[in-house]
Design an enzyme around this catalytic site. Structure first.
Site, PDB file in Angstrom:
ATOM      1  N   ASN A  44       0.874  -1.171   0.000  1.00 15.72           N
ATOM      2  CA  ASN A  44       0.000   0.000   0.000  1.00 15.72           C
ATOM      3  C   ASN A  44       0.908   1.216   0.000  1.00 15.72           C
ATOM      4  O   ASN A  44       1.505   1.545   1.017  1.00 15.72           O
ATOM      5  CB  ASN A  44      -0.916  -0.014   1.228  1.00 15.72           C
ATOM      6  CG  ASN A  44      -1.743   1.261   1.336  1.00 15.72           C
ATOM      7  OD1 ASN A  44      -1.761   2.082   0.418  1.00 15.72           O
ATOM      8  ND2 ASN A  44      -2.424   1.432   2.460  1.00 15.72           N
TER       9      ASN A  44
ATOM     10  N   LYS B 114       0.146   4.209  -0.202  1.00 14.46           N
ATOM     11  CA  LYS B 114      -0.463   5.405   0.415  1.00 14.46           C
ATOM     12  C   LYS B 114      -0.197   6.612  -0.497  1.00 14.46           C
ATOM     13  O   LYS B 114      -0.120   6.442  -1.714  1.00 14.46           O
ATOM     14  CB  LYS B 114       0.051   5.597   1.844  1.00 14.46           C
ATOM     15  CG  LYS B 114      -0.104   4.294   2.659  1.00 14.46           C
ATOM     16  CD  LYS B 114       0.068   4.450   4.143  1.00 14.46           C
ATOM     17  CE  LYS B 114      -0.143   3.090   4.808  1.00 14.46           C
ATOM     18  NZ  LYS B 114      -0.088   3.177   6.268  1.00 14.46           N
TER      19      LYS B 114
ATOM     20  N   HIS C  93      -9.613   1.006   4.804  1.00 12.49           N
ATOM     21  CA  HIS C  93      -8.307   1.166   5.446  1.00 12.49           C
ATOM     22  C   HIS C  93      -8.465   2.067   6.672  1.00 12.49           C
ATOM     23  O   HIS C  93      -9.257   3.013   6.663  1.00 12.49           O
ATOM     24  CB  HIS C  93      -7.289   1.762   4.463  1.00 12.49           C
ATOM     25  CG  HIS C  93      -5.896   1.735   5.015  1.00 12.49           C
ATOM     26  ND1 HIS C  93      -5.432   2.710   5.869  1.00 12.49           N
ATOM     27  CD2 HIS C  93      -4.901   0.835   4.880  1.00 12.49           C
ATOM     28  CE1 HIS C  93      -4.196   2.403   6.233  1.00 12.49           C
ATOM     29  NE2 HIS C  93      -3.849   1.270   5.643  1.00 12.49           N
TER      30      HIS C  93
ATOM     31  N   GLU D 104      -6.842   4.463   7.785  1.00  8.86           N
ATOM     32  CA  GLU D 104      -6.671   5.905   7.539  1.00  8.86           C
ATOM     33  C   GLU D 104      -7.929   6.497   6.902  1.00  8.86           C
ATOM     34  O   GLU D 104      -8.280   7.652   7.160  1.00  8.86           O
ATOM     35  CB  GLU D 104      -5.421   6.137   6.671  1.00  8.86           C
ATOM     36  CG  GLU D 104      -4.152   5.910   7.492  1.00  8.86           C
ATOM     37  CD  GLU D 104      -2.979   5.361   6.714  1.00  8.86           C
ATOM     38  OE1 GLU D 104      -2.926   5.524   5.484  1.00  8.86           O
ATOM     39  OE2 GLU D 104      -2.094   4.741   7.349  1.00  8.86           O
TER      40      GLU D 104
ATOM     41  N   GLU E 182      -5.381  -5.170  10.229  1.00  8.81           N
ATOM     42  CA  GLU E 182      -4.359  -4.159  10.496  1.00  8.81           C
ATOM     43  C   GLU E 182      -4.671  -3.474  11.828  1.00  8.81           C
ATOM     44  O   GLU E 182      -5.494  -2.555  11.881  1.00  8.81           O
ATOM     45  CB  GLU E 182      -4.337  -3.105   9.390  1.00  8.81           C
ATOM     46  CG  GLU E 182      -3.946  -3.649   8.032  1.00  8.81           C
ATOM     47  CD  GLU E 182      -3.377  -2.561   7.135  1.00  8.81           C
ATOM     48  OE1 GLU E 182      -2.222  -2.705   6.716  1.00  8.81           O
ATOM     49  OE2 GLU E 182      -4.069  -1.558   6.882  1.00  8.81           O
TER      50      GLU E 182
ATOM     51  N   GLY F 163       2.491   2.015  10.815  1.00  7.35           N
ATOM     52  CA  GLY F 163       3.445   3.112  10.720  1.00  7.35           C
ATOM     53  C   GLY F 163       4.135   3.438  12.028  1.00  7.35           C
ATOM     54  O   GLY F 163       4.796   4.468  12.145  1.00  7.35           O
TER      55      GLY F 163
ATOM     56  N   SER G  68       3.441  -2.443  10.194  1.00  7.86           N
ATOM     57  CA  SER G  68       4.891  -2.523  10.403  1.00  7.86           C
ATOM     58  C   SER G  68       5.489  -3.867  10.002  1.00  7.86           C
ATOM     59  O   SER G  68       6.394  -4.388  10.657  1.00  7.86           O
ATOM     60  CB  SER G  68       5.250  -2.162  11.851  1.00  7.86           C
ATOM     61  OG  SER G  68       4.831  -0.832  12.145  1.00  7.86           O
TER      62      SER G  68
HETATM   63  P1  13P Z   1       3.065   0.189   7.637  1.00  7.97           P
HETATM   64  O1  13P Z   1       3.518  -1.106   7.006  1.00  7.97           O
HETATM   65  O2  13P Z   1       3.825   1.368   7.178  1.00  7.97           O
HETATM   66  O3  13P Z   1       2.925   0.059   9.112  1.00  7.97           O
HETATM   67  O4  13P Z   1       1.566   0.422   7.070  1.00  7.97           O
HETATM   68  C1  13P Z   1       0.641  -0.586   7.164  1.00  7.97           C
HETATM   69  C2  13P Z   1      -0.549  -0.225   6.351  1.00  7.97           C
HETATM   70  O5  13P Z   1      -1.310   0.645   6.719  1.00  7.97           O
HETATM   71  C3  13P Z   1      -0.750  -0.928   5.090  1.00  7.97           C
HETATM   72  O6  13P Z   1      -2.031  -0.681   4.581  1.00  7.97           O
END
Ligand code: 13P
Length: 253
Positions: A12, A14, A97, A99, A169, A175, A214
């Site tokens: 992803n 982002k 997601h 976010e 997740e 993150g 992560s």
């Molecule tokens: P990270 O791998 O940067 O923690 O992000 C996970 C994520 O949100 C994937 O959709």
């Protein structure tokens, strides 16, 4: 892993990348993916999906989008429909997601409608679920995830899960550098599969459940070794070819 489910490793991106950066990353991945048995997916910002779909046609990588509009067509300025994504060769789309849920106020009802919109146009929805740190600490994890799943089950039924992916997740692991332990991930993945199995055991046994939060080259192996972890949804580490390839390489059935 195991149980006949082909592992899937999804990046992803982002809101990262540029045409030049995407090209460099994709070419570096394509040059070295031949030894990888997992299915590999990159979820790119909308504006790049079409170009990436063209580049990846006929390769073992697929492209996905990071969101979509719940509505099929109409006066929804700034939105992108499932039909448009399908039209440009997009195969997968992230739905719900964390976010999107937290920063863009997508609630369970909206996420469910997006799931239905995606699968009605033949896109594979990657339904993201997960609890916050406060919810985990107050032992709400299973209740939160049950509600997230039930909203989609109420809107779509169980049948579309035969063509869908679920991603667990935990919000506290995204993150942050904090990763769920393999045991924590397995516990929730088994819960998700068990909850779906109450509706249809065969569909539940076939659905791929990815872990995200992560994931790195150094921890992917132990996470993917768990019985109900069928791959990963990878944020930061998917932007680095070497690291992402390392993660892809340890995903095998
Ligand atoms: P990270 O791998 O940067 O923690 O992000 C996970 C994520 O949100 C994937 O959709």
């Amino acid at each position: 892993m195991g149980n006949g489910r082909r592992p899937l490793v999804a990046g992803n991106w982002k809101m990262h990348g540029s045409r030049a950066e995407n090209t460099a990353l994709l070419e570096a991945l394509l040059a070295r993916l031949n030894r990888v048995s997992a299915e590999v997916l990159v979820c790119a910002p909308f504006v790049y999906v079409s170009e990436i779909a063209t580049r990846l046609a006929g390769t073992q990588m697929a492209v996905g989008a990071q969101s979509l509009c719940a509505e099929p067509v109409g006066a929804f300025t700034g939105e992108v429909s499932a039909a448009m994504l399908q039209d440009i060769g997009c195969k997968y789309v992230l739905v719900g997601h964390s976010e999107r849920r937290s920063l863009f106020h997508e609630d369970n009802g909206l996420v469910a409608r997006k799931f239905v919109a995606a699968q009605s146009k033949g896109l594979v929805p990657v339904l993201c679920v997960g609890e916050s740190l406060a919810e985990r600490q107050s032992e709400q994890t299973f209740a939160v995830i049950r509600e997230q799943l039930d909203a989609v089950l109420a809107a779509a039924g169980i049948a579309p899960f035969a063509q869908a992916v679920v991603a667990y997740e935990p919000v506290w692991a995204i993150g942050t550098g904090l990763t769920a332990t393999p045991e924590q991930a397995q516990e929730v993945h088994a819960f998700i599969r068990g909850h779906l199995a109450k509706q249809d055991a065969t569909v539940a046994a076939g659905v791929r459940i990815l872990y995200g939060g992560s994931v790195k080259g150094s921890n992917a192996g132990e996470l993917f070794a768990m019985a109900d972890v069928d791959g990963g949804l990878v944020g930061g580490a998917s932007l680095k070819a070497d690291e992402f390839l390392q993660i892809c390489a340890v995903a095998h059935s």
